[in-house]
Design a protein around this motif. Structure first.
Motif: not given
Length: 458
Positions: A11-12, A64-68, A75-77
């Motif tokens: 979640l963001v 270790r999250s990225r935000f496409p 979203v948070r991956v």
């Protein structure tokens, strides 16, 4: 601890979404990079540092999250911990000045939030026993406390692995999704509705504080910045601890009230809003977690010809105390009124060095995980909005870091503003009942000199 292996979607928060949108406007800017650089004066085993880094990244999932992007927004991956690698850059020819410049440059490299995430660690190694470790996060995953937690955890693990320090007590992995769910539940609750109503009452009839600019405001927001520092002398710092305490007030409220008065005297108008970033670390797990645990408190200023310096200070303290009861409500949710500009163009916050997670590092050399270390204080976070002020308090006194947008202001403008603020602080400590409008912004001896310039006495 169990090391997660597979990527997952999380979640963001409202604050993260606002920062993501800002990043889309200028993805090449480093204005929201949060940096902590540490000079290391002993040999460092990079394999051990990498092992400690992997453990830290496993525990703090935002690192270790990225935000496409999706059709519904960001979203948070979350990627596996091993995806974050220590980058070692050999710089044997660098002198001290060049090493500092390289550390600053490492902190200024922009993030590709969608592809590579929001955290990097760079070791600039000049010799086997002389290096700078630069830890850089985008604000979307971090705040000021987080950066110090990160470094503290990193070297605690390093020291335990080398035998230079005891193993730290086990810490549960941070659960960012739980924090976001709690935020959303609060916003949707009766308490959240009361907080929203409170903040709307604070903001009613007021716009963001806006200093007169040296150049027209660009049609599209820019993030170019620079820094000016204001250091209070030892005597003023001592009285700033004493005088407010005698009235049941805090030094920060005193500085905040006089800061508002300086904005008023510098042309910001008779009524305006500024933002005061405040922590949302309200649960025990969040106090040890890396993340964007911040909401900005709207603080109002209203001036009449009769407003005194003490009035502004007392108002600032009342608003800070009351506002903290509503700090769970994200200010970003207040800014969506049609036709309204940004909620804040100016912000002011306090950083207390004695409360930072790495004890002593802010004030001088320390040992981290058995390694001699000292702070490498590189400029950062410049140009986020018109003006952000960070008040740093430690045993030596008070220092204000004023970061401003260089597309709007010249350096001289910020120097004059800082001088005005200093003058109002000094007068307020001597005579707090003085009217804000009555303070002479030039000291008496300087005024005599200026007046004498047009006479033979000069």
């Amino acid at each position: 601890m169990r090391i997660p292996a597979a990527r997952s979607t999380g979640l963001v928060s409202a604050g993260q979404e606002a920062l993501w949108l800002t990043h889309q406007l200028d993805p090449h800017s480093s204005a929201y990079n949060v940096v902590l650089a540490v000079r290391l004066r002993d040999p460092v085993r990079t394999d051990v540092l990498q092992a400690s880094l992997t453990e830290v990244v496993a525990r703090h999932e935002l690192l270790r999250s990225r935000f496409p992007s999706t059709e519904d927004g960001p979203v948070r991956v979350t990627e596996p911990p091993e995806s974050v690698r220590l980058e070692v850059r050999e710089v044997p020819e660098a002198d001290d000045e060049a090493l500092f410049r390289l550390a600053r440059q490492a902190g200024e490299e922009p993030f590709r939030l969608a592809d590579e995430g929001a955290f990097r660690a760079v070791l600039l190694r000049r010799s086997p026993d002389d290096a700078v470790l630069v830890t850089v996060t985008h604000h979307i995953v971090s705040d000021a406390t987080s950066q110090w937690l990160l470094v503290g955890d990193l070297f605690a693990g390093y020291g335990a692995r080398t035998g230079a320090a005891p193993a730290p007590a086990p810490t549960a992995a941070a659960d960012w999704d739980a924090h976001v769910r709690a935020e959303r539940d609060y916003v949707a609750s009766p308490r959240g509705a009361r907080s929203a109503a409170y903040w709307r009452s604070v903001c009613a009839g007021l716009d963001a504080a806006e200093l007169p600019t040296d150049r027209p405001r660009p049609a599209q927001r820019t993030l170019n910045g620079a820094t000016h520092e204001l250091v209070l002398d030892e005597g003023t710092a001592r009285r700033l601890r004493q005088v407010p305490a005698e009235r049941g007030l805090t030094p920060f409220a005193w500085l905040l009230g006089t800061f508002q008065a300086a904005l008023h005297r510098s042309g910001a108008g008779d009524g305006f809003l500024i933002g005061c970033p405040a922590t949302t670390r309200f649960t025990p797990p969040s106090r040890k977690a890396v993340g964007y645990y911040v909401n900005a408190l709207p603080v109002a200023a209203r001036f009449t010809p009769a407003t005194t310096l003490l009035d502004t200070v007392e108002s600032a303290q009342r608003q800070l105390r009351t506002g903290m009861a509503h700090a769970r409500y994200p200010a970003e949710l207040l800014a969506g009124s049609p036709g309204r500009g940004p909620l804040f163009r100016v912000s002011c916050t306090l950083v207390a060095a004695d409360r930072l997670p790495v004890e002593g590092l802010y004030e001088g050399p320390v040992r981290l995980g058995g390694v001699r270390a000292e702070l490498c204080d590189v400029p950062q976070q410049e140009g986020q909005i018109d003006l952000t002020v960070e008040v740093l308090q430690d045993s030596r006194g008070f220092r204000a870091v004023l970061r401003y947008n260089t597309d709007l202001f010249d350096a001289g403008t910020l120097e004059r503003f800082a001088t005005t603020w200093r003058r109002l602080v000094e007068v307020s400590l001597d005579a707090p009942a003085t009217g804000v409008a009555d303070v002479a912004l030039v000291a008496a001896d300087d005024l005599d000199f200026l007046l004498a310039l047009g006479t033979d006495a000069a």
